[in-house]
Write an enzyme that holds these catalytic residues in place. Structure first.
Site, PDB file in Angstrom:
ATOM      1  N   ASP A   1       0.640  -0.974  -0.065  1.00  0.00           N
ATOM      2  CA  ASP A   1       0.321  -0.531  -0.011  1.00  0.00           C
ATOM      3  C   ASP A   1       0.712   1.327  -0.542  1.00  0.00           C
ATOM      4  O   ASP A   1       1.720   1.133   1.157  1.00  0.00           O
ATOM      5  CB  ASP A   1      -0.993  -0.165   0.830  1.00  0.00           C
ATOM      6  CG  ASP A   1      -1.553   1.410   1.424  1.00  0.00           C
ATOM      7  OD1 ASP A   1      -3.354   0.835   1.108  1.00  0.00           O
ATOM      8  OD2 ASP A   1      -1.497   2.222   2.278  1.00  0.00           O
TER       9      ASP A   1
ATOM     10  N   TYR B   1       2.623  10.312   0.634  1.00  0.00           N
ATOM     11  CA  TYR B   1       3.428   9.553   0.994  1.00  0.00           C
ATOM     12  C   TYR B   1       4.696   9.915   0.384  1.00  0.00           C
ATOM     13  O   TYR B   1       5.923   9.616   1.352  1.00  0.00           O
ATOM     14  CB  TYR B   1       3.348   7.592   0.904  1.00  0.00           C
ATOM     15  CG  TYR B   1       2.189   7.542   2.691  1.00  0.00           C
ATOM     16  CD1 TYR B   1       0.978   8.603   2.653  1.00  0.00           C
ATOM     17  CD2 TYR B   1       1.813   5.684   1.634  1.00  0.00           C
ATOM     18  CE1 TYR B   1      -0.109   7.904   3.318  1.00  0.00           C
ATOM     19  CE2 TYR B   1       0.370   5.304   2.390  1.00  0.00           C
ATOM     20  CZ  TYR B   1      -0.595   6.395   2.761  1.00  0.00           C
ATOM     21  OH  TYR B   1      -1.673   5.897   3.594  1.00  0.00           O
TER      22      TYR B   1
ATOM     23  N   LYS C   1      -3.221   6.000  -4.343  1.00  0.00           N
ATOM     24  CA  LYS C   1      -4.202   6.755  -3.785  1.00  0.00           C
ATOM     25  C   LYS C   1      -3.431   8.221  -4.375  1.00  0.00           C
ATOM     26  O   LYS C   1      -3.154   8.753  -4.780  1.00  0.00           O
ATOM     27  CB  LYS C   1      -4.187   7.252  -2.473  1.00  0.00           C
ATOM     28  CG  LYS C   1      -4.214   5.639  -1.860  1.00  0.00           C
ATOM     29  CD  LYS C   1      -4.532   5.685  -0.032  1.00  0.00           C
ATOM     30  CE  LYS C   1      -4.409   4.620   0.768  1.00  0.00           C
ATOM     31  NZ  LYS C   1      -2.342   4.388   0.690  1.00  0.00           N
TER      32      LYS C   1
ATOM     33  N   HIS D   1      -7.777   9.297  -1.565  1.00  0.00           N
ATOM     34  CA  HIS D   1      -7.352   8.985  -0.413  1.00  0.00           C
ATOM     35  C   HIS D   1      -8.072   9.466   0.647  1.00  0.00           C
ATOM     36  O   HIS D   1      -8.429   9.301   1.841  1.00  0.00           O
ATOM     37  CB  HIS D   1      -5.679   9.914  -0.422  1.00  0.00           C
ATOM     38  CG  HIS D   1      -5.047   9.600   0.419  1.00  0.00           C
ATOM     39  ND1 HIS D   1      -3.589   9.648   0.559  1.00  0.00           N
ATOM     40  CD2 HIS D   1      -5.044   9.261   1.924  1.00  0.00           C
ATOM     41  CE1 HIS D   1      -2.671   8.962   1.668  1.00  0.00           C
ATOM     42  NE2 HIS D   1      -3.790   9.176   2.799  1.00  0.00           N
TER      43      HIS D   1
ATOM     44  N   SER E   1     -11.221   5.710   0.853  1.00  0.00           N
ATOM     45  CA  SER E   1     -10.533   5.702   1.614  1.00  0.00           C
ATOM     46  C   SER E   1     -11.069   6.706   2.355  1.00  0.00           C
ATOM     47  O   SER E   1     -10.882   8.049   2.415  1.00  0.00           O
ATOM     48  CB  SER E   1      -9.061   5.801   1.533  1.00  0.00           C
ATOM     49  OG  SER E   1      -8.786   5.604   2.469  1.00  0.00           O
TER      50      SER E   1
ATOM     51  N   GLN F   1     -10.808   1.433   2.261  1.00  0.00           N
ATOM     52  CA  GLN F   1     -10.386   1.756   3.684  1.00  0.00           C
ATOM     53  C   GLN F   1     -10.105   2.446   4.532  1.00  0.00           C
ATOM     54  O   GLN F   1      -9.779   3.780   4.083  1.00  0.00           O
ATOM     55  CB  GLN F   1      -8.458   2.288   2.809  1.00  0.00           C
ATOM     56  CG  GLN F   1      -7.392   1.490   3.472  1.00  0.00           C
ATOM     57  CD  GLN F   1      -5.698   2.487   3.514  1.00  0.00           C
ATOM     58  OE1 GLN F   1      -5.173   2.902   3.439  1.00  0.00           O
ATOM     59  NE2 GLN F   1      -5.613   0.964   2.417  1.00  0.00           N
TER      60      GLN F   1
ATOM     61  N   LEU G   1      -4.009  -1.541  15.515  1.00  0.00           N
ATOM     62  CA  LEU G   1      -3.228  -0.766  16.298  1.00  0.00           C
ATOM     63  C   LEU G   1      -2.805  -0.360  16.921  1.00  0.00           C
ATOM     64  O   LEU G   1      -2.091   0.126  18.318  1.00  0.00           O
ATOM     65  CB  LEU G   1      -1.492  -2.139  16.254  1.00  0.00           C
ATOM     66  CG  LEU G   1      -1.584  -3.507  15.110  1.00  0.00           C
ATOM     67  CD1 LEU G   1       0.351  -3.010  15.343  1.00  0.00           C
ATOM     68  CD2 LEU G   1      -2.067  -4.016  16.290  1.00  0.00           C
TER      69      LEU G   1
ATOM     70  N   THR H   1      -1.474  -3.127   7.526  1.00  0.00           N
ATOM     71  CA  THR H   1      -0.484  -2.962   8.743  1.00  0.00           C
ATOM     72  C   THR H   1       0.664  -1.916   7.732  1.00  0.00           C
ATOM     73  O   THR H   1       1.318  -1.625   6.973  1.00  0.00           O
ATOM     74  CB  THR H   1      -0.160  -3.732   9.374  1.00  0.00           C
ATOM     75  OG1 THR H   1       0.430  -2.965  10.790  1.00  0.00           O
ATOM     76  CG2 THR H   1       0.292  -5.244   9.403  1.00  0.00           C
ATOM     77  N   THR H   2       1.994  -1.865   8.947  1.00  0.00           N
ATOM     78  CA  THR H   2       3.766  -1.864   9.047  1.00  0.00           C
ATOM     79  C   THR H   2       4.404  -2.119  10.068  1.00  0.00           C
ATOM     80  O   THR H   2       4.224  -2.118  10.900  1.00  0.00           O
ATOM     81  CB  THR H   2       4.125  -0.108   8.207  1.00  0.00           C
ATOM     82  OG1 THR H   2       5.074  -0.087   7.516  1.00  0.00           O
ATOM     83  CG2 THR H   2       3.677   0.945   9.148  1.00  0.00           C
TER      84      THR H   2
END
Ligand SMILES: NC(=O)c1ccc[n+]([C@@H]2O[C@H](COP(=O)([O-])OP(=O)(O)OC[C@H]3O[C@@H](n4cnc5c(N)ncnc54)[C@H](O)[C@@H]3O)[C@@H](O)[C@H]2O)c1
Ligand SMILES: OCCc1c[nH]c2ccccc12
Length: 253
Positions: free
Chosen positions: A30, A35, A60, A89, A119, A141, A172, A215-216
């Site tokens: 993603d 970014y 996005k 986005h 998103s 998203q 998280l 996630t990352t």
């Protein structure tokens, strides 16, 4: 489960982290023009030596410039001829939902993107979009974790009704942004029962709500921990309800 290159990763050279994620088994990556990580994602894909068809790449649109020109810039940054999923986005970047979404539909028709989605769309945004869309978004998203679940519940039902896949980021949050809140002890108890970690329980909880996950992490141990969620027993209905209740109390101030 998708590997993200935003949030803690944005504006950095993520190529080694994307390579690490690919080595661990991630194939869905993603990114977003916002970014500034697209060119590093492209480099990591090429350096993996794996065929393009083995990847699922999401990027996005950020609202700058006309949609097609911006999408072409993303493809150029990525060094790809298509992306698998192109998302709006955030809803506020759409100056006109009807016109902008037509441009998204045209990108799909012309093969620059395989699927189109959104998103950070809430119910009213989706309702506006669907009132004129020829094609529904395939994905929304959104941020999803026990502390915002009560505000997202109706949206999840709406997305399910329209067969829009919810992809969750920020799962998280109780560990990263709100540690020490009422969710922790409940999640820890479930983790003990399953012989799992709190991280894994939070992902299992998001899955129980029908969400896919993005996630990352920069750490390989985290990536292994994330992917092992695949082999975890599902949470019981009672455990899900306990986590929902703890989440509804909100994080402690
Ligand atoms: N569409 C959007 O507007 C939007 C917004 C935010 C994120 N995203 C996407 O989702 C991806 C993931 O976002 P996220 O960062 O919110 O995901 P997340 O909630 O899954 O958190 C990941 C972070 O948690 C940390 N972490 C892992 N285990 C931990 C532990 N035990 N204790 C404390 N910290 C731990 C990791 O180091 C990492 O930085 C982003 O990279 C981006 O691709 C999209
Ligand atoms: O994750 C950042 C989301 C965001 C807020 N405002 C924007 C404008 C353009 C693109 C992304 C964003």
């Amino acid at each position: 489960m998708a590997f993200g290159t935003g949030s803690t990763m944005k504006f950095t050279d993520v190529s080694k982290y994307v390579k690490q994620a690919i080595d661990c088994g991630f194939r869905h990556i993603d990114t977003a023009i916002y970014y500034q990580t697209e060119k590093y994602v492209g480099a990591a894909i090429r350096e993996s030596g794996l065929p393009r068809s083995s990847f699922y790449i999401t990027t996005k649109y950020d609202g700058d410039d006309v949609v097609r020109k911006r999408a072409q810039e993303s493809l150029e940054q990525l060094g790809l001829t298509y992306v698998d999923l192109y998302l709006v986005h955030v809803p506020r970047i759409m100056d006109d939902f009807e016109t902008n979404w037509r441009e998204f539909e045209a990108l799909k028709k012309d093969g620059l993107v395989k699927s189109i989605g959104v998103s950070n769309f809430m119910m009213k945004d989706l309702q506006t979009l669907l009132s004129t869309a020829k094609e529904k978004p395939v994905v929304n998203q959104i941020e999803l974790h026990p502390y915002n679940y009560s505000t997202m519940k109706e949206l999840l039902t709406y997305c399910a009704h329209h067969r829009i896949v919810v992809q969750a980021y920020g799962c998280l949050n109780p560990l990263t942004k709100n540690p020490g809140g009422p969710v922790d002890s409940v999640v820890d108890a479930v983790a003990r029962r399953l012989g799992a970690t709190a991280t894994q329980v939070l992902f299992a909880w998001a899955k129980s709500k029908g969400a896919a996950i993005v996630t990352t992490s920069r750490r390989k141990e985290h990536l292994r921990e994330y992917l092992a969620v695949e082999n975890l027993c599902p949470l019981t209905l009672e455990e899900i309800a306990f986590i929902d209740e703890a989440g509804a109390k909100g994080p402690l101030e």
